[in-house]
Design an enzyme around this catalytic site. Structure first.
Site, mmCIF file in Angstrom:
data_model
loop_
_atom_site.group_PDB
_atom_site.id
_atom_site.type_symbol
_atom_site.label_atom_id
_atom_site.label_comp_id
_atom_site.label_asym_id
_atom_site.label_seq_id
_atom_site.Cartn_x
_atom_site.Cartn_y
_atom_site.Cartn_z
ATOM 1 N N ASP A 134 -7.477 -3.853 8.356
ATOM 2 C CA ASP A 134 -8.216 -4.856 7.587
ATOM 3 C C ASP A 134 -8.943 -5.836 8.496
ATOM 4 O O ASP A 134 -10.077 -6.243 8.210
ATOM 5 C CB ASP A 134 -7.270 -5.619 6.657
ATOM 6 C CG ASP A 134 -6.998 -4.868 5.364
ATOM 7 O OD1 ASP A 134 -7.931 -4.249 4.843
ATOM 8 O OD2 ASP A 134 -5.851 -4.899 4.896
ATOM 9 N N GLU A 141 -5.303 -10.858 8.596
ATOM 10 C CA GLU A 141 -6.069 -9.627 8.403
ATOM 11 C C GLU A 141 -7.433 -9.866 7.771
ATOM 12 O O GLU A 141 -8.114 -8.914 7.394
ATOM 13 C CB GLU A 141 -5.266 -8.645 7.543
ATOM 14 C CG GLU A 141 -4.756 -9.247 6.237
ATOM 15 C CD GLU A 141 -3.843 -8.309 5.473
ATOM 16 O OE1 GLU A 141 -3.835 -7.103 5.771
ATOM 17 O OE2 GLU A 141 -3.139 -8.796 4.565
ATOM 18 N N HIS A 153 0.807 -1.214 0.000
ATOM 19 C CA HIS A 153 0.000 0.000 0.000
ATOM 20 C C HIS A 153 0.846 1.272 0.000
ATOM 21 O O HIS A 153 0.295 2.374 -0.120
ATOM 22 C CB HIS A 153 -0.923 0.019 1.224
ATOM 23 C CG HIS A 153 -1.989 -1.025 1.188
ATOM 24 N ND1 HIS A 153 -2.871 -1.152 0.143
ATOM 25 C CD2 HIS A 153 -2.313 -2.004 2.077
ATOM 26 C CE1 HIS A 153 -3.699 -2.152 0.385
ATOM 27 N NE2 HIS A 153 -3.378 -2.694 1.541
ATOM 28 N N ARG A 192 7.046 -5.463 3.215
ATOM 29 C CA ARG A 192 5.723 -6.051 3.006
ATOM 30 C C ARG A 192 5.519 -6.092 1.495
ATOM 31 O O ARG A 192 5.401 -5.058 0.837
ATOM 32 C CB ARG A 192 4.603 -5.240 3.646
ATOM 33 C CG ARG A 192 3.242 -5.873 3.280
ATOM 34 C CD ARG A 192 2.097 -5.415 4.120
ATOM 35 N NE ARG A 192 1.686 -4.042 3.850
ATOM 36 C CZ ARG A 192 0.595 -3.493 4.374
ATOM 37 N NH1 ARG A 192 -0.174 -4.195 5.206
ATOM 38 N NH2 ARG A 192 0.278 -2.247 4.113
ATOM 39 N N ASP A 242 16.125 -10.683 -2.892
ATOM 40 C CA ASP A 242 17.334 -10.475 -3.677
ATOM 41 C C ASP A 242 17.880 -9.061 -3.489
ATOM 42 O O ASP A 242 19.083 -8.822 -3.589
ATOM 43 C CB ASP A 242 17.074 -10.718 -5.166
ATOM 44 C CG ASP A 242 16.857 -12.192 -5.490
ATOM 45 O OD1 ASP A 242 17.154 -13.049 -4.624
ATOM 46 O OD2 ASP A 242 16.383 -12.484 -6.609
#
Length: 264
Positions: free
Chosen positions: A179, A153, A51, A78, A92
């Site tokens: 959420d 969530e 987000h 995230r 990576d």
């Protein structure tokens, strides 16, 4: 030999030992400010690629900034989805771990773990372009130094939290409170009408994690709330975000600057 504080190995060991850890949330593509935050004493800085306002180049630059001299933190990401591609790219780039959203079932959790671990434990493709300078690069070492956290969530995730927590290789669960509050019936992400149900859900998640011996974390609006959740038994807690704090600080200074003007 004990890993040096602020390293992925030390962070992973502390998280798996259910030690209390405090982190900070970043949604801004601003490596210079992220670098400063990483020097304040937080155990981790989580970059929000779901987000937040951070594309891959920003994630890479911010992870590099977090790892500079004087940092106390490791960088987590995230990721945008429970998919091997964004998970592998974040790792990576040098992330010490990933927070994977929308985990509804134990199979979802197993898929997330598989995306983080190299064969034979998983299906991560080998190519640690930057990570190899700090994490691993041998697969066994990377497994020891990299963590995977599943977000709880959704109503389905909450219902299946015991099985999710029991997933082999999962290091912890992380509650997305906005959420989750909506998922259990809240009209908004802060709806007080479902507070009792929300608090009961937190206990359910926390107890499931404790029974499985894995970490349990939660996002918080401020430091005082983080302290409260840690006192309740959560093992790691994240504080607010850079964008929220920027707005709050700017608003407070504006109010102070106009205080004399308003008193005339």
């Amino acid at each position: 030999m004990t890993a040096a504080p602020g390293t992925p190995a030390a962070f992973a060991a502390a998280l798996r030992a259910r030690e209390q850890l405090v982190g900070y949330w970043s949604v801004l593509d601003s490596p210079v400010s992220t670098e400063r935050i990483a020097r304040l004493g937080y155990d981790y800085v989580a970059l929000d690629a779901q987000h937040g306002l951070i594309e891959y180049s920003g994630v890479l630059a911010s992870l590099t900034a977090i790892d500079t001299k004087g940092s106390t933190a490791v960088g987590l990401v995230r990721v945008e989805a429970n998919d091997p591609s964004p998970i592998g790219k974040a790792l990576d780039a040098g992330a010490a771990g990933v927070i994977v959203p929308l985990i509804d079932t134990a199979q979802d959790a197993a898929d997330a773990v598989a995306a983080v671990r190299y064969p034979p434990l998983g299906r991560r493709s080998y190519g640690p372009m930057r990570a190899g300078l700090r994490i691993g690069p041998d697969p066994a070492d990377a497994h020891e130094q990299t963590v995977v956290l599943a977000m709880i969530e959704t109503a389905e995730g909450l219902a299946n939290v015991t099985g999710i927590c029991a997933t082999d290789g999962l290091d912890g669960v992380y509650i997305g409170p906005s959420d989750l509050r909506i998922a259990i019936g809240g009209a908004t992400s802060t709806d007080p009408a479902v507070t009792a149900e929300f608090e009961a859900a937190l206990v359910t998640v926390r107890q499931a994690a404790a029974a499985a011996g894995i970490a349990a974390g939660i996002h918080n609006a401020d430091g005082a709330s983080a302290a409260k959740r840690l006192a309740e038994g959560f093992t790691f807690a994240t504080v607010s975000s850079d964008l929220v704090h920027l707005q709050q600080a700017a608003a407070a200074h504006l109010a102070a600057a106009r205080a004399t003007e308003d008193s005339r």
